[in-house]
Design a protein around this motif. Structure first.
Motif, mmCIF file in Angstrom:
data_model
loop_
_atom_site.group_PDB
_atom_site.id
_atom_site.type_symbol
_atom_site.label_atom_id
_atom_site.label_comp_id
_atom_site.label_asym_id
_atom_site.label_seq_id
_atom_site.Cartn_x
_atom_site.Cartn_y
_atom_site.Cartn_z
ATOM 1 N N SER A 288 -0.449 5.543 -13.265
ATOM 2 C CA SER A 288 0.655 5.162 -14.144
ATOM 3 C C SER A 288 0.343 3.823 -14.824
ATOM 4 C CB SER A 288 1.918 5.134 -13.297
ATOM 5 O OG SER A 288 2.830 4.261 -13.798
ATOM 6 N N ASN A 289 -0.311 2.905 -14.095
ATOM 7 C CA ASN A 289 -0.718 1.637 -14.713
ATOM 8 C C ASN A 289 -1.780 1.856 -15.788
ATOM 9 O OD1 ASN A 289 1.015 0.093 -13.262
ATOM 10 N ND2 ASN A 289 -0.497 -0.684 -11.800
ATOM 11 N N SER A 290 -2.738 2.755 -15.506
ATOM 12 C CA SER A 290 -3.794 3.011 -16.496
ATOM 13 C C SER A 290 -3.184 3.537 -17.790
ATOM 14 C CB SER A 290 -4.809 4.026 -15.964
ATOM 15 O OG SER A 290 -5.472 3.455 -14.864
ATOM 16 N N VAL A 291 -2.104 4.315 -17.653
ATOM 17 C CA VAL A 291 -1.419 4.826 -18.842
ATOM 18 C C VAL A 291 -0.637 3.694 -19.525
ATOM 19 C CG1 VAL A 291 0.376 6.415 -19.645
ATOM 20 C CG2 VAL A 291 -1.267 7.164 -17.914
ATOM 21 N N LYS A 292 0.125 2.944 -18.707
ATOM 22 C CA LYS A 292 0.962 1.868 -19.271
ATOM 23 C C LYS A 292 0.138 0.786 -19.936
ATOM 24 C CE LYS A 292 3.507 0.657 -15.642
ATOM 25 N NZ LYS A 292 4.479 -0.099 -14.839
ATOM 26 N N TYR A 293 -0.975 0.442 -19.314
ATOM 27 C CA TYR A 293 -1.771 -0.673 -19.833
ATOM 28 C C TYR A 293 -3.009 -0.161 -20.574
ATOM 29 C CZ TYR A 293 1.494 -2.787 -16.681
ATOM 30 O OH TYR A 293 2.659 -3.145 -16.056
ATOM 31 N N SER A 294 -2.796 0.919 -21.327
ATOM 32 C CA SER A 294 -3.904 1.446 -22.133
ATOM 33 C C SER A 294 -3.906 0.738 -23.487
ATOM 34 C CB SER A 294 -3.748 2.955 -22.317
ATOM 35 O OG SER A 294 -2.511 3.217 -22.945
ATOM 36 N N THR A 318 -11.516 3.780 -12.306
ATOM 37 C CA THR A 318 -11.830 2.965 -13.489
ATOM 38 C C THR A 318 -11.092 3.481 -14.710
ATOM 39 O OG1 THR A 318 -14.015 2.584 -12.577
ATOM 40 C CG2 THR A 318 -13.769 2.154 -14.922
ATOM 41 N N ASP A 319 -10.491 2.561 -15.469
ATOM 42 C CA ASP A 319 -9.844 2.997 -16.714
ATOM 43 C C ASP A 319 -10.423 2.270 -17.917
ATOM 44 O OD1 ASP A 319 -8.502 0.526 -17.128
ATOM 45 O OD2 ASP A 319 -6.787 1.149 -15.928
ATOM 46 N N ASN A 320 -10.011 2.724 -19.105
ATOM 47 C CA ASN A 320 -10.510 2.126 -20.350
ATOM 48 C C ASN A 320 -9.386 1.347 -21.050
ATOM 49 O OD1 ASN A 320 -8.914 4.285 -20.977
ATOM 50 N ND2 ASN A 320 -10.136 4.972 -22.718
ATOM 51 N N GLN A 337 4.748 -9.898 -9.477
ATOM 52 C CA GLN A 337 3.853 -10.560 -10.427
ATOM 53 C C GLN A 337 3.397 -9.591 -11.512
ATOM 54 O OE1 GLN A 337 3.057 -13.722 -10.727
ATOM 55 N NE2 GLN A 337 4.244 -14.317 -8.928
ATOM 56 N N ARG A 338 3.629 -9.970 -12.768
ATOM 57 C CA ARG A 338 3.235 -9.137 -13.895
ATOM 58 C C ARG A 338 2.494 -9.997 -14.905
ATOM 59 N NH1 ARG A 338 7.494 -5.666 -16.554
ATOM 60 N NH2 ARG A 338 5.746 -4.199 -16.508
ATOM 61 N N LEU A 339 1.487 -9.406 -15.522
ATOM 62 C CA LEU A 339 0.773 -10.150 -16.561
ATOM 63 C C LEU A 339 1.249 -9.687 -17.932
ATOM 64 C CD1 LEU A 339 -2.843 -9.660 -15.110
ATOM 65 C CD2 LEU A 339 -1.262 -11.536 -14.650
ATOM 66 N N SER A 340 1.909 -8.522 -17.902
ATOM 67 C CA SER A 340 2.260 -7.886 -19.173
ATOM 68 C C SER A 340 3.577 -8.427 -19.732
ATOM 69 C CB SER A 340 2.412 -6.394 -18.915
ATOM 70 O OG SER A 340 3.170 -6.230 -17.751
ATOM 71 N N GLY A 346 8.378 -1.711 -15.842
ATOM 72 C CA GLY A 346 7.750 -1.966 -14.540
ATOM 73 C C GLY A 346 8.468 -3.059 -13.798
ATOM 74 N N THR A 347 8.164 -3.132 -12.503
ATOM 75 C CA THR A 347 8.853 -4.113 -11.660
ATOM 76 C C THR A 347 7.905 -5.168 -11.088
ATOM 77 O OG1 THR A 347 8.492 -2.680 -9.771
ATOM 78 C CG2 THR A 347 10.606 -2.458 -10.908
ATOM 79 N N GLY A 348 6.615 -4.957 -11.250
ATOM 80 C CA GLY A 348 5.660 -5.896 -10.648
ATOM 81 C C GLY A 348 5.511 -5.666 -9.151
ATOM 82 N N LEU A 349 5.907 -4.460 -8.715
ATOM 83 C CA LEU A 349 5.812 -4.175 -7.273
ATOM 84 C C LEU A 349 4.824 -3.054 -6.944
ATOM 85 C CD1 LEU A 349 9.524 -4.474 -6.143
ATOM 86 C CD2 LEU A 349 7.623 -5.711 -5.176
ATOM 87 N N GLY A 350 4.422 -2.306 -7.987
ATOM 88 C CA GLY A 350 3.584 -1.125 -7.750
ATOM 89 C C GLY A 350 2.305 -1.442 -6.988
ATOM 90 N N LEU A 351 1.629 -2.505 -7.404
ATOM 91 C CA LEU A 351 0.368 -2.829 -6.734
ATOM 92 C C LEU A 351 0.595 -3.438 -5.352
ATOM 93 C CD1 LEU A 351 -1.859 -4.187 -9.664
ATOM 94 C CD2 LEU A 351 -1.991 -1.973 -8.510
ATOM 95 N N SER A 352 1.710 -4.183 -5.186
ATOM 96 C CA SER A 352 2.020 -4.743 -3.851
ATOM 97 C C SER A 352 2.259 -3.592 -2.879
ATOM 98 C CB SER A 352 3.280 -5.611 -3.867
ATOM 99 O OG SER A 352 3.353 -6.377 -5.019
#
Ligand code: ADP
Length: 386
Positions: A288-294, A318-320, A337-340, A346-352
């Motif tokens: 979902s992140n690879s899609v969101k941050y494409s 790996t994504d592009n 924590q979000r950089l975007s 998003g909530t900044g919790l997915g990776l945590s």
């Protein structure tokens, strides 16, 4: 702390010998050297003094020992805690060793750190021997204090941890209910009391509902995060081909994948021991992140490969996409924590959440990235349990 304790309670020498010339000599010599001692009259006194926290050593005369008294001393010494090895100084008969006395001494020596002192007793030898035994005992007391501090710290940590878990769980669970009420009543207000032509009021109501939705998402993710430790059902429980967790994740995101023309390629995956639902959640978050941050206008590509390293499987995702600077590679795993920009949902919790799941599997999750090139998330899972 340990030093203060030792200053307050210096280890004391426990002396047992038929009270007479030698006993008095020993006690006086130690007293003059500033060493605290306890003169015992019976074996029961020795046992009681040995059990005292500040017992520093046993100074025993050979003639005070009989098979029965050795048994009693042995019994009390065998109950010592792991950090304790009470030093023993044995005053021997002074050259008249019989087979019986040798046997007694050997039994005593088997009880722990022991040392023989020949009589006639010289004060200077006695004081030197006692000092050396007491300093070794003081080190044992330091270890004891250290172990206690560690145990207390562990207890405090366990308590704080369980409080925190309960707090996060209760907060996210209980707060969602009033939020649902706010949502319902705002809708009722809109439907029944606010004129469609009142644009300002309509707009404010939309803001309220957007805020409510956002808060609900945050609480939902916070709840998932605290559940990972709380809920037995999130623990690893089965061996399966990891590609199954990947296809579960792809099915859950089917619509998103199709709409964005995302292509996900999966190489051959290992069999792992884990929780299929939880690991599929990790892949779901990563895809979902690879899609969101494409990159805008570039269809997302995700490639998943696996390799074997020492005792673990390494899975690379790996994504592009837009990527990020490597210095943020740890920060993105922290809560909220979000950089975007905030306009990307998003909530900044997915990776945590993902990292927590992986850690619960005894594995690791980290990232490598380059802005404008793409990101690689690396997942290490133990292969020994597979
Ligand atoms: P969320 O996506 O809800 O913001 P995550 O914890 O999933 O929260 O991600 C944290 C941040 O890490 C994101 O806000 C984003 O800035 C960055 N990030 C995560 N995955 C990627 C990716 N594949 N490419 C670029 N940036 C990413």
């Amino acid at each position: 702390m340990s030093r203060e304790q030792n200053e307050r309670h210096p280890p004391a020498a426990v002396i047992w010998m038929p009270v007479g010339k030698d006993a008095m000599l020993a006690s006086t010599a130690l007293d003059r050297a500033g060493i605290v001692s306890k003169l015992c009259k019976t074996v029961a006194d020795v046992v009681a003094a040995t059990l005292e926290e500040d017992s520093g050593l046993l100074l025993l005369a050979e003639e005070a020992l009989t098979p029965a008294t050795i048994d009693q001393i042995q019994a009390v010494l065998s109950r010592q805690p792991a950090w304790s090895d009470l030093p023993i100084i044995l005053l021997t008969g002074g050259g008249t060793s019989t087979e019986r006395s040798l046997h007694k001494l050997r039994r005593m020596q088997a009880l722990g750190k022991s040392m023989l002192l020949e009589r006639p007793l010289r004060s200077v030898t006695l004081v030197a021997a006692v000092r050396s035994a007491l300093s070794s005992r003081a080190r044992q007391h330091e270890i004891r204090d250290y172990i206690r501090e560690l145990e207390q710290a562990q207890q405090r940590l366990a308590l704080a941890n369980s409080d925190l878990k309960q707090f996060a769980f209760a907060a996210s669970h209980d707060l969602r209910e009033p939020l649902r009420m706010v949502n319902i009543f705002t809708q009722m207000l809109l439907d029944r009391h606010i004129d469609k032509s009142n644009r300002d009021a309509q707009e404010l109501a939309v803001f309220i509902r957007t805020g409510v939705r956002r808060m609900d998402e945050l609480l939902h993710d916070l709840l998932s995060y605290s559940r990972i430790i709380h809920d037995e059902r999130t623990r690893p429980d089965n061996s399966f081909d990891l590609s199954l967790a990947i296809s579960d994740a792809m099915s859950s995101l089917m619509v998103e994948i199709e709409n964005t023309q995302t292509r996900i390629t999966v190489a051959s995956m290992p069999v792992v021991f884990g929780n299929r639902t939880q690991l599929s959640l990790v892949f779901q978050n990563l895809f979902s992140n690879s899609v969101k941050y494409s990159k805008p206008g570039v269809p997302p590509r995700v490639e998943i490969t696996a390799s074997e390293a020492a005792h673990e499987h390494i899975i690379r995702i790996t994504d592009n996409g837009i990527g990020f600077e490597q210095r943020y590679a740890e920060r993105i795993f922290e809560l909220f924590q979000r950089l975007s920009d905030n306009d990307v949902s998003g909530t900044g919790l997915g990776l945590s959440i993902s990292r927590r799941i992986v850690e619960q599997h005894g594995g690791r999750l980290w990232a490598e990235s380059e802005p404008g090139v793409g990101s690689t998330f690396l997942l290490a899972l133990p292969s020994s349990a597979a």
